[in-house]
Design an enzyme around this catalytic site. Structure first.
Site, mmCIF file in Angstrom:
data_model
loop_
_atom_site.group_PDB
_atom_site.id
_atom_site.type_symbol
_atom_site.label_atom_id
_atom_site.label_comp_id
_atom_site.label_asym_id
_atom_site.label_seq_id
_atom_site.Cartn_x
_atom_site.Cartn_y
_atom_site.Cartn_z
ATOM 1 N N ASP A 15 -19.601 27.262 42.539
ATOM 2 C CA ASP A 15 -19.458 28.721 42.454
ATOM 3 C C ASP A 15 -20.248 29.256 41.256
ATOM 4 O O ASP A 15 -20.321 30.464 41.035
ATOM 5 C CB ASP A 15 -17.991 29.163 42.442
ATOM 6 C CG ASP A 15 -17.195 28.592 41.286
ATOM 7 O OD1 ASP A 15 -17.766 27.829 40.483
ATOM 8 O OD2 ASP A 15 -15.998 28.919 41.182
ATOM 9 N N GLU B 125 -10.409 23.925 41.028
ATOM 10 C CA GLU B 125 -10.043 24.040 39.610
ATOM 11 C C GLU B 125 -8.538 24.210 39.486
ATOM 12 O O GLU B 125 -7.917 24.834 40.348
ATOM 13 C CB GLU B 125 -10.739 25.265 38.992
ATOM 14 C CG GLU B 125 -12.240 25.142 38.975
ATOM 15 C CD GLU B 125 -12.926 26.302 38.278
ATOM 16 O OE1 GLU B 125 -12.265 27.056 37.534
ATOM 17 O OE2 GLU B 125 -14.141 26.447 38.486
ATOM 18 N N GLU C 135 -14.969 19.131 32.516
ATOM 19 C CA GLU C 135 -16.016 19.997 31.959
ATOM 20 C C GLU C 135 -15.691 20.333 30.506
ATOM 21 O O GLU C 135 -14.571 20.770 30.181
ATOM 22 C CB GLU C 135 -16.122 21.286 32.791
ATOM 23 C CG GLU C 135 -17.159 22.257 32.225
ATOM 24 C CD GLU C 135 -17.575 23.366 33.187
ATOM 25 O OE1 GLU C 135 -17.158 23.347 34.359
ATOM 26 O OE2 GLU C 135 -18.333 24.249 32.756
HETATM 27 O O1 KIV Z 1 -19.838 25.616 39.843
HETATM 28 C C1 KIV Z 1 -20.400 24.686 39.252
HETATM 29 O O2 KIV Z 1 -21.625 24.592 39.172
HETATM 30 C C2 KIV Z 1 -19.562 23.670 38.617
HETATM 31 C C3 KIV Z 1 -20.233 22.693 37.707
HETATM 32 C C4 KIV Z 1 -20.456 23.336 36.392
HETATM 33 C C5 KIV Z 1 -19.489 21.432 37.586
HETATM 34 O O3 KIV Z 1 -18.381 23.661 38.803
#
Ligand code: KIV
Length: 263
Positions: A45, A114, A181
């Protein structure tokens, strides 16, 4: 050419071989990354920021992600395709299952969500229905306003312990992969030791099983601010595919991330 599967990622972990992951949003660059040997492509996202120009990932809709998933699925051959569930997909379990269903129909092979320990029920229900899940912990960009910005997470002991416990709990609920992250290197190592599934890091140091970066960062395309964990792999290369190959090799040889990219 053998396709990358969840089993391949588990085998990499068992052998101590690092695997490479990269975001992708369209068929051409997905094909390029796939040919360069990138193991996992993520329709992240982050597209809200790098493609749409928003300040966060919150405005990204399920329809946006489905569209880009279809594009990437047409371009890739060997890489495993991981796809993000957007903000508020986790509003309730019904919504989560319906949204994940649409992503899998569009070509996802692994969905990323998440959250923290409270995501266990949703992960259990997805797993029960044959949908493999990656649980994204640490800096979770969909909570940017609650976190007060894009900041390193887990610096305090209690917060670090909460992340280790959440990883364990979500793996017990069925999470097939953990993504961390922006956490200190020591915490990433603790999480990796606490679970038996592959752990992917971004800004989490070298002691995890796989590394991921946003494609635009690998190509040196940023709006001025360059996070510490990012490296421009296009520098000194003759093509985008060569840059992706250089990134994949640096990850496989554990040359990236180096100390200067680590918290
Ligand atoms: O949306 C994304 O690109 C991510 C990465 C930063 C792991 O979640």
């Amino acid at each position: 050419m053998k396709s990358v599967t969840l089993h391949s990622l588990r085998d990499c972990r068992a052998r101590g071989e690092a695997f490479s992951c990269l975001t992708a949003y369209d068929a051409t660059l997905a094909r390029c990354a796939d040919s360069a040997g990138i193991d996992v492509l993520l329709v992240g996202d982050s597209l809200g920021m790098v493609l749409q120009g928003h300040a966060s990932t919150l405005p990204v809709t399920l329809e946006d992600i489905v569209y880009h998933t279809r594009c990437v699925a047409r371009g890739k051959q060997r890489s495993l395709l991981m796809v993000d569930l957007p903000f508020m997909s986790n509003a309730d379990t019904g919504q989560l299952l319906r949204d994940a269903g649409q992503l899998m129909r569009a070509g996802a092979e692994l969905v990323k969500i998440e959250g923290e320990a409270w995501m266990a029920d949703g992960i259990r229900e997805l797993t029960r229905r044959g949908v493999p899940v990656c649980a994204h912990l640490g800096l979770t960009p969909q909570s940017v306003h609650q976190l007060g910005g894009f900041k390193v997470q887990g610096k305090a002991d209690a917060e670090a312990q909460r992340i280790v416990d959440a990883a364990r709990h979500l793996v017990d609920a069925g999470a097939a992969v953990i993504l961390l992250e922006c956490v200190p290197r020591d915490l990433a190592r603790r999480v990796r030791d606490a679970v038996e599934v592959p752990v992917i890091g971004i800004g989490a140091g070298p002691d995890v099983d796989g590394q991921i970066l946003v494609m635009h960062d690998v190509l040196g395309l940023n709006s001025g601010y360059v996070p510490r964990f990012v490296k421009n792999f296009l520098h000194g290369q003759e093509s985008i595919e060569a840059a992706f190959r250089a990134y994949a090799e640096a990850v496989h040889q554990r040359q990236f991330p180096a100390a200067e990219h680590t918290f």
